[in-house]
Write a protein that holds these residues in place. Structure first.
Motif, PDB file in Angstrom:
ATOM      1  N   TRP A  44       0.806  -1.213   0.000  1.00 42.63           N
ATOM      2  CA  TRP A  44       0.000   0.000   0.000  1.00 42.63           C
ATOM      3  C   TRP A  44       0.844   1.270   0.000  1.00 42.63           C
ATOM      4  O   TRP A  44       0.394   2.312  -0.466  1.00 42.63           O
ATOM      5  CB  TRP A  44      -0.944   0.005   1.206  1.00 42.63           C
ATOM      6  CG  TRP A  44      -0.208   0.133   2.500  1.00 42.63           C
ATOM      7  CD1 TRP A  44       0.305  -0.860   3.267  1.00 42.63           C
ATOM      8  CD2 TRP A  44       0.125   1.345   3.167  1.00 42.63           C
ATOM      9  NE1 TRP A  44       0.933  -0.365   4.365  1.00 42.63           N
ATOM     10  CE2 TRP A  44       0.840   0.997   4.325  1.00 42.63           C
ATOM     11  CE3 TRP A  44      -0.107   2.697   2.903  1.00 42.63           C
ATOM     12  CZ2 TRP A  44       1.318   1.943   5.216  1.00 42.63           C
ATOM     13  CZ3 TRP A  44       0.371   3.639   3.789  1.00 42.63           C
ATOM     14  CH2 TRP A  44       1.071   3.260   4.931  1.00 42.63           C
ATOM     15  N   LYS A  45       2.075   1.188   0.512  1.00 37.87           N
ATOM     16  CA  LYS A  45       2.906   2.396   0.633  1.00 37.87           C
ATOM     17  C   LYS A  45       3.297   2.968  -0.728  1.00 37.87           C
ATOM     18  O   LYS A  45       3.731   4.116  -0.812  1.00 37.87           O
ATOM     19  CB  LYS A  45       4.150   2.130   1.489  1.00 37.87           C
ATOM     20  CG  LYS A  45       5.201   1.269   0.822  1.00 37.87           C
ATOM     21  CD  LYS A  45       6.387   1.075   1.749  1.00 37.87           C
ATOM     22  CE  LYS A  45       7.472   0.269   1.056  1.00 37.87           C
ATOM     23  NZ  LYS A  45       8.624   0.085   1.920  1.00 37.87           N
ATOM     24  N   HIS A  46       3.106   2.200  -1.786  1.00 38.48           N
ATOM     25  CA  HIS A  46       3.439   2.668  -3.127  1.00 38.48           C
ATOM     26  C   HIS A  46       2.302   3.460  -3.778  1.00 38.48           C
ATOM     27  O   HIS A  46       2.428   3.897  -4.912  1.00 38.48           O
ATOM     28  CB  HIS A  46       3.828   1.475  -4.008  1.00 38.48           C
ATOM     29  CG  HIS A  46       4.985   0.712  -3.456  1.00 38.48           C
ATOM     30  ND1 HIS A  46       6.271   1.213  -3.427  1.00 38.48           N
ATOM     31  CD2 HIS A  46       5.044  -0.516  -2.867  1.00 38.48           C
ATOM     32  CE1 HIS A  46       7.081   0.332  -2.863  1.00 38.48           C
ATOM     33  NE2 HIS A  46       6.356  -0.724  -2.514  1.00 38.48           N
ATOM     34  N   PHE A  47       1.192   3.663  -3.051  1.00 32.76           N
ATOM     35  CA  PHE A  47       0.057   4.414  -3.590  1.00 32.76           C
ATOM     36  C   PHE A  47       0.221   5.917  -3.431  1.00 32.76           C
ATOM     37  O   PHE A  47      -0.548   6.688  -3.984  1.00 32.76           O
ATOM     38  CB  PHE A  47      -1.248   3.986  -2.916  1.00 32.76           C
ATOM     39  CG  PHE A  47      -1.598   2.545  -3.137  1.00 32.76           C
ATOM     40  CD1 PHE A  47      -1.236   1.881  -4.309  1.00 32.76           C
ATOM     41  CD2 PHE A  47      -2.300   1.849  -2.183  1.00 32.76           C
ATOM     42  CE1 PHE A  47      -1.561   0.551  -4.507  1.00 32.76           C
ATOM     43  CE2 PHE A  47      -2.636   0.514  -2.375  1.00 32.76           C
ATOM     44  CZ  PHE A  47      -2.267  -0.131  -3.535  1.00 32.76           C
ATOM     45  N   SER A  48       1.201   6.333  -2.647  1.00 35.62           N
ATOM     46  CA  SER A  48       1.450   7.754  -2.402  1.00 35.62           C
ATOM     47  C   SER A  48       2.953   7.975  -2.314  1.00 35.62           C
ATOM     48  O   SER A  48       3.698   7.060  -1.975  1.00 35.62           O
ATOM     49  CB  SER A  48       0.783   8.176  -1.087  1.00 35.62           C
ATOM     50  OG  SER A  48       1.049   9.523  -0.814  1.00 35.62           O
ATOM     51  N   ASP A  49       3.371   9.187  -2.602  1.00 37.94           N
ATOM     52  CA  ASP A  49       4.799   9.501  -2.520  1.00 37.94           C
ATOM     53  C   ASP A  49       5.239   9.838  -1.101  1.00 37.94           C
ATOM     54  O   ASP A  49       6.423   9.787  -0.789  1.00 37.94           O
ATOM     55  CB  ASP A  49       5.142  10.657  -3.465  1.00 37.94           C
ATOM     56  CG  ASP A  49       4.983  10.258  -4.932  1.00 37.94           C
ATOM     57  OD1 ASP A  49       5.167   9.065  -5.257  1.00 37.94           O
ATOM     58  OD2 ASP A  49       4.669  11.138  -5.750  1.00 37.94           O
ATOM     59  N   ASP A  50       4.291  10.186  -0.237  1.00 41.42           N
ATOM     60  CA  ASP A  50       4.609  10.562   1.141  1.00 41.42           C
ATOM     61  C   ASP A  50       3.795   9.726   2.120  1.00 41.42           C
ATOM     62  O   ASP A  50       2.573   9.614   1.982  1.00 41.42           O
ATOM     63  CB  ASP A  50       4.300  12.043   1.382  1.00 41.42           C
ATOM     64  CG  ASP A  50       5.157  12.957   0.540  1.00 41.42           C
ATOM     65  OD1 ASP A  50       6.392  12.788   0.559  1.00 41.42           O
ATOM     66  OD2 ASP A  50       4.589  13.844  -0.137  1.00 41.42           O
ATOM     67  N   HIS A  51       4.463   9.162   3.118  1.00 40.85           N
ATOM     68  CA  HIS A  51       3.760   8.422   4.171  1.00 40.85           C
ATOM     69  C   HIS A  51       2.997   9.444   5.007  1.00 40.85           C
ATOM     70  O   HIS A  51       3.579  10.332   5.593  1.00 40.85           O
ATOM     71  CB  HIS A  51       4.774   7.667   5.038  1.00 40.85           C
ATOM     72  CG  HIS A  51       4.137   6.727   6.000  1.00 40.85           C
ATOM     73  ND1 HIS A  51       4.872   5.947   6.841  1.00 40.85           N
ATOM     74  CD2 HIS A  51       2.850   6.423   6.268  1.00 40.85           C
ATOM     75  CE1 HIS A  51       4.071   5.217   7.590  1.00 40.85           C
ATOM     76  NE2 HIS A  51       2.837   5.491   7.259  1.00 40.85           N
ATOM     77  N   GLY A  52       1.688   9.280   5.029  1.00 36.14           N
ATOM     78  CA  GLY A  52       0.855  10.224   5.766  1.00 36.14           C
ATOM     79  C   GLY A  52       0.191  11.232   4.848  1.00 36.14           C
ATOM     80  O   GLY A  52      -0.215  12.298   5.275  1.00 36.14           O
ATOM     81  N   SER A  53       0.077  10.889   3.583  1.00 34.83           N
ATOM     82  CA  SER A  53      -0.586  11.758   2.612  1.00 34.83           C
ATOM     83  C   SER A  53      -1.755  10.994   1.997  1.00 34.83           C
ATOM     84  O   SER A  53      -1.698   9.785   1.822  1.00 34.83           O
ATOM     85  CB  SER A  53       0.395  12.166   1.511  1.00 34.83           C
ATOM     86  OG  SER A  53      -0.287  12.817   0.456  1.00 34.83           O
ATOM     87  N   THR A  54      -2.814  11.719   1.660  1.00 31.26           N
ATOM     88  CA  THR A  54      -3.952  11.094   0.981  1.00 31.26           C
ATOM     89  C   THR A  54      -3.892  11.312  -0.524  1.00 31.26           C
ATOM     90  O   THR A  54      -4.798  10.904  -1.239  1.00 31.26           O
ATOM     91  CB  THR A  54      -5.289  11.654   1.505  1.00 31.26           C
ATOM     92  OG1 THR A  54      -5.293  13.070   1.347  1.00 31.26           O
ATOM     93  CG2 THR A  54      -5.514  11.279   2.957  1.00 31.26           C
ATOM     94  N   LYS A  55      -2.824  11.924  -0.997  1.00 34.91           N
ATOM     95  CA  LYS A  55      -2.680  12.194  -2.428  1.00 34.91           C
ATOM     96  C   LYS A  55      -2.129  10.954  -3.135  1.00 34.91           C
ATOM     97  O   LYS A  55      -1.003  10.520  -2.883  1.00 34.91           O
ATOM     98  CB  LYS A  55      -1.742  13.378  -2.648  1.00 34.91           C
ATOM     99  CG  LYS A  55      -1.632  13.781  -4.092  1.00 34.91           C
ATOM    100  CD  LYS A  55      -0.735  14.987  -4.254  1.00 34.91           C
ATOM    101  CE  LYS A  55      -0.612  15.303  -5.739  1.00 34.91           C
ATOM    102  NZ  LYS A  55       0.440  16.273  -5.987  1.00 34.91           N
TER     103      LYS A  55
END
Length: 151
Positions: A44-55
C-alpha cells in the motif's frame, strides 16, 4: 462485536488483535493500521509519494481507476485510514524526520486513540454505526434510573 459488513468485521478484528499483541506500530508500514488490515503487507505504501498523505501517485491512481481493492479497500480509502491513524496517534503529517511525532510511538494510550479513530472511520466508510460509541450505554442507564425513580 459483529456488524453487517464483512470487511469491517475483519478489519476491526485484525486491528484489535494487533493492538493487544503489541503488533501495532505507526512508523512501520507492515505494522501500522493499514499494514495490519492488509495482513502485514507494505504494498500500500506505493500508492502515495509521502507516508501520511492522501494524495494518490501514479500507481495509486492506476489501481484506483481499475477498481482494484485490497482486502476490500480502495487505495484512497487505505491512505485515508493511515492518515487518520497517524493523526490520532499524535503525528504531524506527512511523516518526516523534521515533523513532530510522539516521544514513544508505541505508547498504549496513543495507539488506542489511533485505533479508536480508525474504527470510527471504518464504520463511516461502511455506513455502519460506530462500534466504539459507548454513549448509548449511558442512555440506557438514564432510562433505567428514571424508571426506578417513577416506581
Amino acid at each position: 462485536m459483529k456488524t453487517a459488513n464483512n470487511r469491517l468485521d475483519i478489519a476491526i478484528k485484525k486491528l484489535y488483535t494487533a493492538f493487544h499483541d503489541d503488533c501495532l506500530h505507526p512508523e512501520c508500514c507492515k505494522q501500522c493500521a493499514v499494514g495490519n488490515i492488509l495482513d502485514h503487507s507494505d504494498a500500500w505504501k506505493h500508492f502515495s509519494d509521502d507516508h501520511g498523505s492522501t494524495k494518490l501517485n501514479y500507481i495509486g491512481h492506476v489501481n484506483e481507476t481499475f477498481g482494484k481493492r485490497f482486502n476490500g479497500y480502495t487505495p484512497s480509502e487505505l491512505l485515508l485510514i493511515e492518515v487518520t491513524f497517524l493523526k490520532a496517534c499524535g503525528y504531524q503529517l506527512p511523516l518526516h524526520f523534521k515533523n513532530n511525532k510522539p516521544e514513544n510511538p508505541t505508547n498504549k494510550d496513543n495507539l488506542f486513540k489511533g485505533l479508536q479513530a480508525v474504527i470510527e472511520l471504518l464504520c463511516e466508510l461502511d455506513k455502519s454505526p460506530n462500534v466504539m460509541d459507548y454513549t448509548k450505554l449511558f442512555d440506557n442507564l438514564r432510562i433505567s434510573k428514571k424508571s426506578l425513580v417513577l416506581k
